[in-house]
Design an enzyme around this catalytic site. Structure first.
Site, PDB file in Angstrom:
ATOM      1  N   ASN A  53     -10.307  -0.497  -0.126  1.00  0.00           N
ATOM      2  CA  ASN A  53      -8.557  -0.182  -0.305  1.00  0.00           C
ATOM      3  C   ASN A  53      -8.873  -0.887  -1.372  1.00  0.00           C
ATOM      4  O   ASN A  53      -8.222  -1.666  -1.468  1.00  0.00           O
ATOM      5  CB  ASN A  53      -8.063  -0.636   0.744  1.00  0.00           C
ATOM      6  N   HIS A 106      -3.580   6.859   2.191  1.00  0.00           N
ATOM      7  CA  HIS A 106      -3.802   5.569   1.531  1.00  0.00           C
ATOM      8  C   HIS A 106      -5.151   5.595   1.844  1.00  0.00           C
ATOM      9  O   HIS A 106      -5.003   5.379   2.948  1.00  0.00           O
ATOM     10  CB  HIS A 106      -2.698   4.966   1.817  1.00  0.00           C
ATOM     11  N   CYS A 150       0.830  -1.187   0.181  1.00  0.00           N
ATOM     12  CA  CYS A 150       0.412   0.096   0.210  1.00  0.00           C
ATOM     13  C   CYS A 150       1.068   1.167   0.215  1.00  0.00           C
ATOM     14  O   CYS A 150       0.139   2.432  -0.734  1.00  0.00           O
ATOM     15  CB  CYS A 150      -0.944  -0.129   1.153  1.00  0.00           C
TER      16      CYS A 150
HETATM   17  N1  ACO Z   1     -18.509  -8.908   9.165  1.00  0.00           N
HETATM   18  C1  ACO Z   1     -18.804  -9.154  10.599  1.00  0.00           C
HETATM   19  N2  ACO Z   1     -18.247  -9.974  11.325  1.00  0.00           N
HETATM   20  C2  ACO Z   1     -16.698  -9.932  11.791  1.00  0.00           C
HETATM   21  C3  ACO Z   1     -16.143  -8.599  10.378  1.00  0.00           C
HETATM   22  C4  ACO Z   1     -17.041  -8.687   9.075  1.00  0.00           C
HETATM   23  N3  ACO Z   1     -16.822  -8.603   7.862  1.00  0.00           N
HETATM   24  N4  ACO Z   1     -15.097  -9.432  10.158  1.00  0.00           N
HETATM   25  C5  ACO Z   1     -14.791  -9.525  11.521  1.00  0.00           C
HETATM   26  N5  ACO Z   1     -15.604  -9.918  12.241  1.00  0.00           N
HETATM   27  C6  ACO Z   1     -15.709 -10.117  13.887  1.00  0.00           C
HETATM   28  C7  ACO Z   1     -14.788 -10.941  14.361  1.00  0.00           C
HETATM   29  O1  ACO Z   1     -14.642 -12.362  13.662  1.00  0.00           O
HETATM   30  C8  ACO Z   1     -14.822 -10.734  15.311  1.00  0.00           C
HETATM   31  O2  ACO Z   1     -16.119 -11.532  16.137  1.00  0.00           O
HETATM   32  P1  ACO Z   1     -15.838 -12.402  17.347  1.00  0.00           P
HETATM   33  O3  ACO Z   1     -15.806 -10.811  18.461  1.00  0.00           O
HETATM   34  O4  ACO Z   1     -16.855 -12.663  17.655  1.00  0.00           O
HETATM   35  O5  ACO Z   1     -15.153 -12.849  16.812  1.00  0.00           O
HETATM   36  C9  ACO Z   1     -15.494  -9.014  15.658  1.00  0.00           C
HETATM   37  O6  ACO Z   1     -15.848  -8.723  14.022  1.00  0.00           O
HETATM   38  C10 ACO Z   1     -14.116  -8.159  15.677  1.00  0.00           C
HETATM   39  O7  ACO Z   1     -13.000  -8.175  15.391  1.00  0.00           O
HETATM   40  P2  ACO Z   1     -12.110  -7.457  15.414  1.00  0.00           P
HETATM   41  O8  ACO Z   1     -11.389  -7.903  13.894  1.00  0.00           O
HETATM   42  O9  ACO Z   1     -11.172  -7.551  16.152  1.00  0.00           O
HETATM   43  O10 ACO Z   1     -12.514  -6.352  14.243  1.00  0.00           O
HETATM   44  P3  ACO Z   1     -11.355  -4.737  14.663  1.00  0.00           P
HETATM   45  O11 ACO Z   1     -12.910  -3.900  15.030  1.00  0.00           O
HETATM   46  O12 ACO Z   1     -10.240  -4.927  14.819  1.00  0.00           O
HETATM   47  O13 ACO Z   1     -12.217  -4.594  13.231  1.00  0.00           O
HETATM   48  C11 ACO Z   1     -10.765  -4.419  11.364  1.00  0.00           C
HETATM   49  C12 ACO Z   1     -11.202  -4.792  11.947  1.00  0.00           C
HETATM   50  C13 ACO Z   1     -11.964  -3.108  10.812  1.00  0.00           C
HETATM   51  C14 ACO Z   1      -9.527  -5.101   9.953  1.00  0.00           C
HETATM   52  C15 ACO Z   1     -10.052  -3.678  11.582  1.00  0.00           C
HETATM   53  O14 ACO Z   1      -8.847  -3.865  12.993  1.00  0.00           O
HETATM   54  C16 ACO Z   1      -8.916  -1.581  10.904  1.00  0.00           C
HETATM   55  O15 ACO Z   1      -9.611  -1.296  10.524  1.00  0.00           O
HETATM   56  N6  ACO Z   1      -7.449  -2.204  10.884  1.00  0.00           N
HETATM   57  C17 ACO Z   1      -6.565  -1.947  10.093  1.00  0.00           C
HETATM   58  C18 ACO Z   1      -6.272  -2.699   9.269  1.00  0.00           C
HETATM   59  C19 ACO Z   1      -6.522  -2.074   7.750  1.00  0.00           C
HETATM   60  O16 ACO Z   1      -7.428  -0.875   7.157  1.00  0.00           O
HETATM   61  N7  ACO Z   1      -6.035  -3.006   6.831  1.00  0.00           N
HETATM   62  C20 ACO Z   1      -6.991  -3.213   5.581  1.00  0.00           C
HETATM   63  C21 ACO Z   1      -5.545  -3.532   4.833  1.00  0.00           C
HETATM   64  S1  ACO Z   1      -3.801  -3.219   4.822  1.00  0.00           S
HETATM   65  C22 ACO Z   1      -3.462  -1.345   4.483  1.00  0.00           C
HETATM   66  O17 ACO Z   1      -3.893  -0.771   3.649  1.00  0.00           O
HETATM   67  C23 ACO Z   1      -2.641  -0.629   6.250  1.00  0.00           C
END
Ligand code: ACO
Length: 310
Positions: free
Chosen positions: A267, A237, A112
């Protein structure tokens, strides 16, 4: 001698996949995806649509915008991690399609942050006098790297390409600072010997981004002596709107300085910054002399920012 962007272009696949579409095959919902990420839709390549096809369309628009012919281009740099082949590189395929026979061609792999890395190389070429006109492209078919049954990852990504023509200029300004931390590489991976889909520790990536992006922006501001208030837009990004909001808050700046288009595209990795830049350019949001900061972050881990003058 300095450098300046002479033209921009972008292209996304026609096929749109909404959050509601995804919720038909995955245990997810529009509400979950929107509130956690800000993403509402993404454009996804269909059938044989490849990164090079999107790159060529974006590049043609950038050349047209710059009023330049393909044979004037001396180098084509494509930032991608989802190129058509392992080899030939995507840049060479773009060269052939464009008829840019005078260009040296290679791809840059920095996920990215790829566009910022490629842009810095193009800038260095021009500043050194080696080349005068360079086409820099970010192009991705991220849909080929995700497991469409893994709801924690597949909802985040989309496909697309953005391109800029960089050339020499008497005025303008450009400074880039790049960083990597290979020690944290396992936080975000794809491929490898087992050709695995994208695996990510989402919370770790989130923490990394909200710490390193403001630091990196501060670094280029300090080096140039430009104040944060003088920057018209911070073009980050487009991974997640909550990351962008956290960066704005840490810098004490309003969100209207941070344009966001990830609602529409998700993304698109190395393509997200040039796609957004092209939208701002074509929306007539940029005036000559405007100072902009472009900032990328992602797998590697890698991150970096560049200050440019429009
Ligand atoms: N729909 C519904 N529920 C979901 C989904 C989904 N698509 N994905 C995960 N869950 C669930 C998980 O299973 C978990 O359930 P549980 O509590 O029963 O175990 C719950 O939601 C919470 O999951 P987390 O992974 O803790 O969710 P979080 O609040 O951290 O959000 C996210 C996830 C959006 C990916 C967040 O961590 C984030 O924004 N991270 C940044 C990473 C990013 O943007 N990466 C993109 C690629 S990298 C880059 O471009 C730099």
């Amino acid at each position: 001698m300095n450098t300046k962007i002479y033209g921009t272009g972008s292209c996304v696949p026609e096929q749109v996949v909404t959050n509601d579409d995804l919720s038909k095959t995955l245990d997810t919902s529009d509400e979950w995806i929107r509130t956690r990420t800000g993403i509402e839709r993404r454009h996804i390549a269909k059938g044989s649509e490849t990164a090079s096809m999107l790159a060529v369309k974006a590049a043609r628009k950038a050349l047209e915008n710059a009023k330049m012919q393909p044979n004037e281009i001396e180098a084509i740099l494509v930032a991608t991690t989802s190129g058509d082949y392992t080899f030939p590189n995507t840049a060479s395929i773009v060269q052939a399609e464009l008829g840019a026979e005078n260009a040296a061609c290679f791809d840059i792999s920095a996920a990215c942050t790829g566009f910022i890395y490629a842009f810095s190389v193009a800038n260095a070429y021009i500043m050194s006098g080696m080349y005068k006109k360079v086409l820099v492209i970010g192009a991705e078919v991220m849909s080929s790297l995700v497991d469409w049954t893994d709801r924690s990852v597949c909802v985040l990504f989309g496909d697309g390409a953005g391109a800029v023509v960089l050339g020499e200029s008497e005025t303008g300004r450009h400074i880039t600072r790049l960083h990597s931390n290979g020690g944290k590489g396992q936080v975000l991976t794809a491929g490898g010997l087992k050709k695995e889909y994208i695996k990510m520790d989402g919370q770790e990536v989130f923490r990394f981004a909200v710490k390193k992006v403001p630091e990196s922006i501060e670094e280029v501001l300090q080096e140039t002596g430009v104040s944060r208030e003088e920057i018209k837009y911070f073009i980050l990004h487009q991974a997640n709107v909550r990351i962008i909001e956290a960066v704005a808050k840490r810098l004490g700046l309003p969100m209207d300085k941070f344009p966001v288009n990830l609602r529409e595209y998700g993304n698109t990795s190395a393509a997200s910054i040039p796609i957004l830049l092209d939208e701002l350019n074509r929306g007539e949001k940029l005036q000559t002399g405007d100072k902009l900061i472009l900032s990328g972050f992602g797998a590697g881990l890698s991150w970096g920012s560049t200050l440019i003058q429009w």
